[in-house]
Design an enzyme around this catalytic site. Structure first.
Site, PDB file in Angstrom:
ATOM      1  N   HIS A 125       4.679  24.987  12.418  1.00  0.00           N
ATOM      2  CA  HIS A 125       5.991  25.638  12.381  1.00  0.00           C
ATOM      3  C   HIS A 125       6.878  25.213  13.539  1.00  0.00           C
ATOM      4  O   HIS A 125       6.421  24.847  14.612  1.00  0.00           O
ATOM      5  CB  HIS A 125       5.848  27.169  12.323  1.00  0.00           C
ATOM      6  CG  HIS A 125       5.241  27.794  13.540  1.00  0.00           C
ATOM      7  ND1 HIS A 125       5.981  28.118  14.653  1.00  0.00           N
ATOM      8  CD2 HIS A 125       3.975  28.167  13.805  1.00  0.00           C
ATOM      9  CE1 HIS A 125       5.203  28.671  15.557  1.00  0.00           C
ATOM     10  NE2 HIS A 125       3.969  28.711  15.067  1.00  0.00           N
ATOM     11  N   GLY A 178       0.809  -1.214   0.000  1.00  0.00           N
ATOM     12  CA  GLY A 178       0.000   0.000   0.000  1.00  0.00           C
ATOM     13  C   GLY A 178       0.841   1.262   0.000  1.00  0.00           C
ATOM     14  O   GLY A 178       0.621   2.175  -0.793  1.00  0.00           O
ATOM     15  N   HIS A 179       1.828   1.333   0.898  1.00  0.00           N
ATOM     16  CA  HIS A 179       2.669   2.529   0.950  1.00  0.00           C
ATOM     17  C   HIS A 179       3.493   2.662  -0.330  1.00  0.00           C
ATOM     18  O   HIS A 179       3.658   3.763  -0.849  1.00  0.00           O
ATOM     19  CB  HIS A 179       3.572   2.514   2.182  1.00  0.00           C
ATOM     20  CG  HIS A 179       4.427   3.730   2.288  1.00  0.00           C
ATOM     21  ND1 HIS A 179       3.911   5.009   2.318  1.00  0.00           N
ATOM     22  CD2 HIS A 179       5.777   3.863   2.342  1.00  0.00           C
ATOM     23  CE1 HIS A 179       4.902   5.880   2.398  1.00  0.00           C
ATOM     24  NE2 HIS A 179       6.040   5.208   2.413  1.00  0.00           N
TER      25      HIS A 179
END
Length: 178
Positions: A129, A12-13
């Site tokens: 951030h 899948g990945h």
């Protein structure tokens, strides 16, 4: 040097990695190595035989330890490791992403975030951030990594979680459904 990409792992990945690589429009040829898939052109342990035809390789295993092992092997052999950044993701020009990492579609990497080598930032994940994501980590789908957080190397943050500096806030966990 050619622009051919060899992806280790056709699960899948691995298929997400291939779609991302295709969407980038950079590679001339993309193929898989996998020990159990009919999509592959060979087995992972035969990687050295493909070095002359593929200058670029990517370890596409969801298991962080297995991905680390293969990335180290690819570097030792001399493969170039790309940074795969889906064109539908947002990556701040002030963020730093290291080789062997993937930023999937609709993910956001904000200002001054650092994504170390071999990490996965899955679909829709938000890394705010000044965050630090350690080597070979996996920030799963829909995860929010809050401002200034540090994720240790080899850590997996589960889908839909909100990660804070001190802990994962289960009270804010959400699942995205259809």
């Amino acid at each position: 040097m050619n622009k051919n990409l060899l992806i280790l792992g056709a699960g899948g990945h691995g298929r997400v990695v291939k779609e991302t690589a295709v969407a980038m429009g950079y590679f001339n040829k993309i193929n898989f190595l996998d020990n159990q898939s009919e999509l592959s052109i060979g087995k992972c342990e035969d990687i050295r035989q493909f070095y002359n035809n593929y200058s670029i390789a990517f370890a596409a295993f969801g298991d962080n330890e297995q991905r680390m092992k293969w990335i180290e092997e690819l570097i030792e052999i001399g493969f170039q490791l790309p940074i795969l950044n889906h064109p539908n993701a947002y990556v701040s020009p002030l963020a730093r992403i290291e080789v062997g990492s993937i930023v999937c579609a609709k993910a956001v990497i904000n200002t001054n975030a650092v994504i170390e080598k071999g990490s996965i930032i899955s679909i829709g994940a938000l890394v705010d951030h000044d965050c630090f994501i350690g080597e070979f980590s996996h920030i799963n789908s829909g995860t929010i990594v809050k401002v200034g957080c540090r994720i240790d190397r080899l850590k997996k943050v589960d889908a839909g979680m909100v990660y804070s500096n001190k802990n994962i806030l289960d009270n804010y966990r959400f699942e995205v459904g259809v």
